[in-house]
Design a protein around this motif. Structure first.
Motif, PDB file in Angstrom:
ATOM      1  N   PRO A   1      70.146 -10.573 -28.357  1.00 46.51           N
ATOM      2  CA  PRO A   1      70.486 -11.229 -27.015  1.00 46.51           C
ATOM      3  C   PRO A   1      72.004 -11.383 -26.518  1.00 46.51           C
ATOM      4  O   PRO A   1      72.244 -11.334 -25.212  1.00 46.51           O
ATOM      5  N   ALA A   2      72.913 -11.339 -27.371  1.00 45.26           N
ATOM      6  CA  ALA A   2      74.453 -11.503 -26.900  1.00 45.26           C
ATOM      7  C   ALA A   2      74.724 -10.031 -26.132  1.00 45.26           C
ATOM      8  O   ALA A   2      75.608 -10.296 -25.514  1.00 45.26           O
ATOM      9  N   THR A   3      73.941  -9.159 -26.231  1.00 43.88           N
ATOM     10  CA  THR A   3      74.475  -7.813 -25.630  1.00 43.88           C
ATOM     11  C   THR A   3      73.596  -7.790 -24.188  1.00 43.88           C
ATOM     12  O   THR A   3      74.081  -6.698 -23.539  1.00 43.88           O
ATOM     13  N   LEU A   4      72.733  -8.668 -23.755  1.00 45.18           N
ATOM     14  CA  LEU A   4      72.141  -8.746 -22.366  1.00 45.18           C
ATOM     15  C   LEU A   4      73.144  -9.182 -21.423  1.00 45.18           C
ATOM     16  O   LEU A   4      74.314  -9.698 -21.484  1.00 45.18           O
ATOM     17  N   SER A   5      72.727  -8.944 -19.989  1.00 42.69           N
ATOM     18  CA  SER A   5      73.491  -9.556 -18.975  1.00 42.69           C
ATOM     19  C   SER A   5      73.468 -11.002 -18.797  1.00 42.69           C
ATOM     20  O   SER A   5      72.474 -11.581 -19.452  1.00 42.69           O
ATOM     21  N   GLY A   6      74.165 -11.631 -18.200  1.00 41.84           N
ATOM     22  CA  GLY A   6      74.164 -13.093 -18.017  1.00 41.84           C
ATOM     23  C   GLY A   6      72.888 -13.392 -17.221  1.00 41.84           C
ATOM     24  O   GLY A   6      72.053 -14.238 -17.855  1.00 41.84           O
ATOM     25  N   GLY A   7      72.111 -12.622 -16.326  1.00 36.90           N
ATOM     26  CA  GLY A   7      71.022 -13.087 -15.797  1.00 36.90           C
ATOM     27  C   GLY A   7      69.751 -12.639 -16.845  1.00 36.90           C
ATOM     28  O   GLY A   7      68.772 -13.620 -16.882  1.00 36.90           O
ATOM     29  N   GLN A   8      69.821 -11.723 -17.414  1.00 35.20           N
ATOM     30  CA  GLN A   8      68.838 -11.454 -18.632  1.00 35.20           C
ATOM     31  C   GLN A   8      68.672 -12.604 -19.794  1.00 35.20           C
ATOM     32  O   GLN A   8      67.803 -12.995 -20.152  1.00 35.20           O
ATOM     33  N   LYS A   9      69.987 -12.992 -20.032  1.00 34.65           N
ATOM     34  CA  LYS A   9      70.262 -14.193 -20.690  1.00 34.65           C
ATOM     35  C   LYS A   9      69.519 -15.450 -20.551  1.00 34.65           C
ATOM     36  O   LYS A   9      68.766 -16.056 -21.111  1.00 34.65           O
ATOM     37  N   GLN A  10      69.603 -15.656 -19.249  1.00 36.84           N
ATOM     38  CA  GLN A  10      69.085 -16.942 -18.532  1.00 36.84           C
ATOM     39  C   GLN A  10      67.595 -16.926 -18.637  1.00 36.84           C
ATOM     40  O   GLN A  10      66.882 -17.720 -18.679  1.00 36.84           O
ATOM     41  N   ARG A  11      67.039 -15.675 -18.327  1.00 39.30           N
ATOM     42  CA  ARG A  11      65.763 -15.310 -18.092  1.00 39.30           C
ATOM     43  C   ARG A  11      65.032 -15.611 -19.417  1.00 39.30           C
ATOM     44  O   ARG A  11      63.940 -16.377 -19.631  1.00 39.30           O
ATOM     45  N   LEU A  12      65.743 -15.008 -20.484  1.00 40.53           N
ATOM     46  CA  LEU A  12      65.234 -15.153 -21.840  1.00 40.53           C
ATOM     47  C   LEU A  12      65.060 -16.718 -22.558  1.00 40.53           C
ATOM     48  O   LEU A  12      64.355 -17.109 -23.102  1.00 40.53           O
ATOM     49  N   ALA A  13      66.244 -17.349 -22.373  1.00 37.98           N
ATOM     50  CA  ALA A  13      66.402 -18.832 -22.518  1.00 37.98           C
ATOM     51  C   ALA A  13      65.276 -19.467 -21.959  1.00 37.98           C
ATOM     52  O   ALA A  13      64.529 -20.411 -22.331  1.00 37.98           O
ATOM     53  N   ILE A  14      65.111 -19.316 -20.698  1.00 39.59           N
ATOM     54  CA  ILE A  14      63.962 -20.074 -19.795  1.00 39.59           C
ATOM     55  C   ILE A  14      62.627 -19.658 -20.396  1.00 39.59           C
ATOM     56  O   ILE A  14      61.806 -20.528 -20.773  1.00 39.59           O
ATOM     57  N   GLU A  15      62.239 -18.322 -20.730  1.00 40.81           N
ATOM     58  CA  GLU A  15      60.975 -17.913 -21.299  1.00 40.81           C
ATOM     59  C   GLU A  15      60.556 -18.230 -22.729  1.00 40.81           C
ATOM     60  O   GLU A  15      59.793 -18.740 -22.922  1.00 40.81           O
ATOM     61  N   ALA A  16      61.826 -18.340 -23.432  1.00 44.82           N
ATOM     62  CA  ALA A  16      61.416 -18.794 -24.916  1.00 44.82           C
ATOM     63  C   ALA A  16      61.309 -20.357 -24.793  1.00 44.82           C
ATOM     64  O   ALA A  16      60.736 -20.801 -25.935  1.00 44.82           O
ATOM     65  N   THR A  17      61.551 -21.133 -23.817  1.00 41.80           N
ATOM     66  CA  THR A  17      61.127 -22.593 -23.775  1.00 41.80           C
ATOM     67  C   THR A  17      59.787 -22.439 -23.250  1.00 41.80           C
ATOM     68  O   THR A  17      58.888 -23.263 -23.613  1.00 41.80           O
ATOM     69  N   LEU A  18      59.402 -21.824 -21.939  1.00 45.98           N
ATOM     70  CA  LEU A  18      58.294 -21.810 -21.380  1.00 45.98           C
ATOM     71  C   LEU A  18      56.926 -21.052 -22.412  1.00 45.98           C
ATOM     72  O   LEU A  18      55.994 -21.893 -22.249  1.00 45.98           O
ATOM     73  N   ILE A  19      57.341 -20.338 -23.222  1.00 48.27           N
ATOM     74  CA  ILE A  19      56.420 -19.818 -24.111  1.00 48.27           C
ATOM     75  C   ILE A  19      55.333 -20.943 -24.912  1.00 48.27           C
ATOM     76  O   ILE A  19      54.458 -20.682 -25.593  1.00 48.27           O
ATOM     77  N   THR A  20      56.458 -22.139 -25.356  1.00 51.66           N
ATOM     78  CA  THR A  20      55.702 -22.939 -26.148  1.00 51.66           C
ATOM     79  C   THR A  20      54.824 -24.048 -25.081  1.00 51.66           C
ATOM     80  O   THR A  20      54.223 -24.926 -25.750  1.00 51.66           O
ATOM     81  N   GLU A  21      54.633 -23.791 -24.004  1.00 48.92           N
ATOM     82  CA  GLU A  21      53.835 -24.337 -23.016  1.00 48.92           C
ATOM     83  C   GLU A  21      53.874 -25.928 -23.116  1.00 48.92           C
ATOM     84  O   GLU A  21      53.142 -26.673 -23.239  1.00 48.92           O
ATOM     85  N   PRO A  22      55.411 -26.501 -22.850  1.00 50.40           N
ATOM     86  CA  PRO A  22      55.482 -27.697 -22.741  1.00 50.40           C
ATOM     87  C   PRO A  22      54.890 -28.576 -21.655  1.00 50.40           C
ATOM     88  O   PRO A  22      54.833 -27.857 -20.573  1.00 50.40           O
ATOM     89  N   GLU A  23      54.534 -29.444 -21.642  1.00 51.34           N
ATOM     90  CA  GLU A  23      53.919 -30.360 -20.227  1.00 51.34           C
ATOM     91  C   GLU A  23      54.854 -30.790 -19.317  1.00 51.34           C
ATOM     92  O   GLU A  23      54.689 -30.678 -18.206  1.00 51.34           O
ATOM     93  N   LEU A  24      56.289 -30.947 -19.747  1.00 45.09           N
ATOM     94  CA  LEU A  24      57.249 -31.413 -19.066  1.00 45.09           C
ATOM     95  C   LEU A  24      58.231 -30.426 -19.302  1.00 45.09           C
ATOM     96  O   LEU A  24      58.687 -30.109 -20.321  1.00 45.09           O
TER      97      LEU A  24
END
Length: 573
Positions: free
Chosen positions: A143-166
């Motif tokens: 992940p450290a070698t990704l662009s800033g935007g790619q890192k941001q999308r990864l961080a969001i998707e790594a949270t979304l993947i757990t399907e939180p209600e909030l």
């Protein structure tokens, strides 16, 4: 009526090392399936409230807390961490801080592993997530070698993947290209079970609108100095120009146009604004004329430049040719992962080339000694903290000239000049890391200015800054430009491009696909679509009216029949 999903009551919080109360909320609730925008300038309390939703305030944050934050009636700070992780997902403003795995796919799998997801299902969900964020071919990249935007999308998707209600997002789009921002906000709204409850903290009201000018949230809360000053329907809050200004926010461009034109029914749709303004045009549309700053001699030239991603055999930049003209403000734009930062670093001599060359005054940049290179090109990181290290602002700014062996008198003169140019005299004796992010950005620029480079290269200089801070930094950059310094900046902010840039390079998949004025770029629909770019709303309104205008102010001048300030300049596409 169902019980609220989240309630905040009688909350008061002060940081141990802060000045006064950071957050003071009497009552706030989020309903199931509701999307809420949380607006506020830097320091208004947005991040503090986001941290409270998962119990990090007060559980892991030194400070004084009173009141209650409840999730379905349970005190959030008392819910075990492993349980809360499956209920509420939080993406930090500093998304880098929550990326720690050694590969993209391991980052996505981490949350599922902690929730004891069955291996087969985990494999399927990780594969689906990689497809969604377009990283299937990057699954084993660190992940450290990704662009800033790619890192941001990864961080969001790594949270979304757990399907939180909030889902709680703290400035989630700061590094995303315009089209990715729109797509992501739609994606965050929906989970596998239907509408997800969403709390979206932002300091740019424009982010809460889709490409048609309609709100992407149901409700908007405005914070100022740690207190709620407004809470209501999104369409009402986002058209309240005075309210937003009073909170230190920049109102949406279409809201400014509606107010200035005296429209009785404020709207946020560029299309509807254009229809309402058409009767005010008088004799008909004025012809468009491209205007630009006159070309200067080349400050940098580059041909056939190729750059490879570190540690891979994949090219990040391919056969890039062009120049940076003396005295211009050149904006480098494009989709996430296109190679903008890589190109900027390569032109600054900070990355090795696999092909081609970069020249300054007929000298190859990559063959210059470091001290000579620093006097030609100064580079400012996207995150100013990556280049700040001294104990005081004054020491930080003096570091460069001191390493050049200059006399103490010359060092003092250069430091004084940089402090003056960047308006930093009042904080010269302070610790840079005790100051706000906008001030730290100005310190980073000042520390480079003391070397007196001819070209200043800035990677996303306004990322994470609120309206006042952005205006401050860009005003200082404009002053430097007027003093003769050539500026190259990478950005996703198309309003910034429209207002400040004299020329634009578009980078798509590592290749330069466009070079020209902002006016010309915003007329090239195919180029914009291919690069995930959108013209600013004010530009869209002007185009619908057949007028040549880039900003809201310029459009209003056109409508009133007054000439724009650059109309006398030569027309250069």
């Amino acid at each position: 009526m169902t019980d609220p999903l989240l309630t905040v009551r009688d909350v008061r919080f002060s940081y141990d090392r802060g000045n006064g109360t950071a957050l003071r909320i009497d009552e706030l609730s989020l309903a199931r399936g509701e999307a809420v925008g949380l607006l506020g300038a830097s320091g208004s309390g947005k991040s503090t409230l986001c941290l409270m939703t998962v119990g990090l305030v007060p559980r892991s944050t030194p400070g004084s807390f009173q009141g209650s934050v409840r999730y379905l009636g349970r005190e959030v700070a008392k819910i075990p961490a492993d349980e809360i992780a499956g209920l509420i997902g939080l993406v930090f403003e500093d998304y880098d801080a929550q990326l720690f795995s050694t590969s993209v796919e391991q980052e996505l799998a981490f949350g599922l592993e902690n929730l004891r997801c069955p291996w087969r299902e985990m494999r399927e969900r990780v594969d689906a997530a990689l497809q969604v964020i377009e990283m299937k071919n990057l699954r084993r990249r660190e992940p450290a070698t990704l662009s800033g935007g790619q890192k941001q999308r990864l961080a969001i998707e790594a949270t979304l993947i757990t399907e939180p209600e909030l889902l709680v997002l703290d400035q989630p789009t700061s590094n995303l290209d315009p089209a990715a921002r729109q797509w992501l906000l739609r994606r965050c709204r929906w989970g596998r079970e239907g509408k997800r409850t969403l709390l979206l903290a932002e300091q740019d009201p424009e982010v809460l609108l889709d490409e048609t000018g309609h709100p992407v949230v149901d409700r908007v809360i405005v914070l100022r100095d740690g207190e709620i000053v407004a809470d209501g329907p999104a369409s009402m809050i986002l058209t309240s120009v005075d309210l937003l200004r009073d909170a230190g926010l920049r109102p949406p461009q279409t809201a400014l146009l509606a107010e200035a034109a005296g429209l009785t029914t404020p709207t946020l749709s560029p299309e509807e604004i254009a229809v309402a303004l058409r009767p005010r045009m008088g004799s008909g549309p004025r012809p468009a004329t491209w205007a630009s700053t006159p070309d200067g001699s080349s400050a940098l030239t580059f041909d056939g430049v190729g750059v490879r991603h570190p540690g891979t055999d994949t090219d990040a930049v391919h056969e890039a040719d062009g120049e940076v003209r003396g005295g211009e403000i050149l904006a480098v734009v494009g989709p996430n992962g296109a190679g903008k930062t890589t190109l900027a670093k390569a032109l600054s001599g900070l990355l090795p080339l696999t092909a081609g060359r970069v020249l300054v005054d007929s000298r190859q940049v990559h063959e210059l000694p470091r001290h000579a290179l620093a006097q030609e090109i100064g580079y400012i990181c996207q995150n100013p903290d990556h280049q700040l290290f001294a104990a005081t602002v004054e020491d930080e700014i003096a570091f460069g000239p001191r390493n050049f062996g200059l006399s103490e008198e010359e060092i003092e003169d250069r430091v004084y000049e940089a402090l003056t140019v960047m308006d930093l005299h009042e904080v010269r004796k302070q610790d840079p890391f005790a100051l706000g992010v906008g001030t730290r950005q100005r310190i980073a620029i000042a520390s480079v200015l003391t070397i007196k480079p001819r070209v200043l290269v800035l990677d996303e200089p306004t990322t994470g800054l609120d309206h006042r801070q952005q205006t401050d930094v860009m005003a200082h950059l404009r002053s430097l430009h007027e003093a003769g310094i050539t500026i190259l900046l990478t950005t996703h902010n198309m309003a910034l491009v429209a207002e400040f840039a004299t020329r634009v390079l578009v980078v798509t998949e590592g290749r330069i696909t466009f070079s020209g004025s902002p006016r010309r770029l915003f007329m090239e629909r195919e180029v914009l679509d291919a690069a995930n770019l959108l013209a600013p709303p004010a530009t869209q309104v002007a185009q619908a009216l057949g007028l040549d205008a880039l900003t809201a102010d310029e459009l209003l001048r056109r409508l009133s029949g007054r000439r724009t300030r650059d109309e006398e300049a030569p027309c250069v596409p």
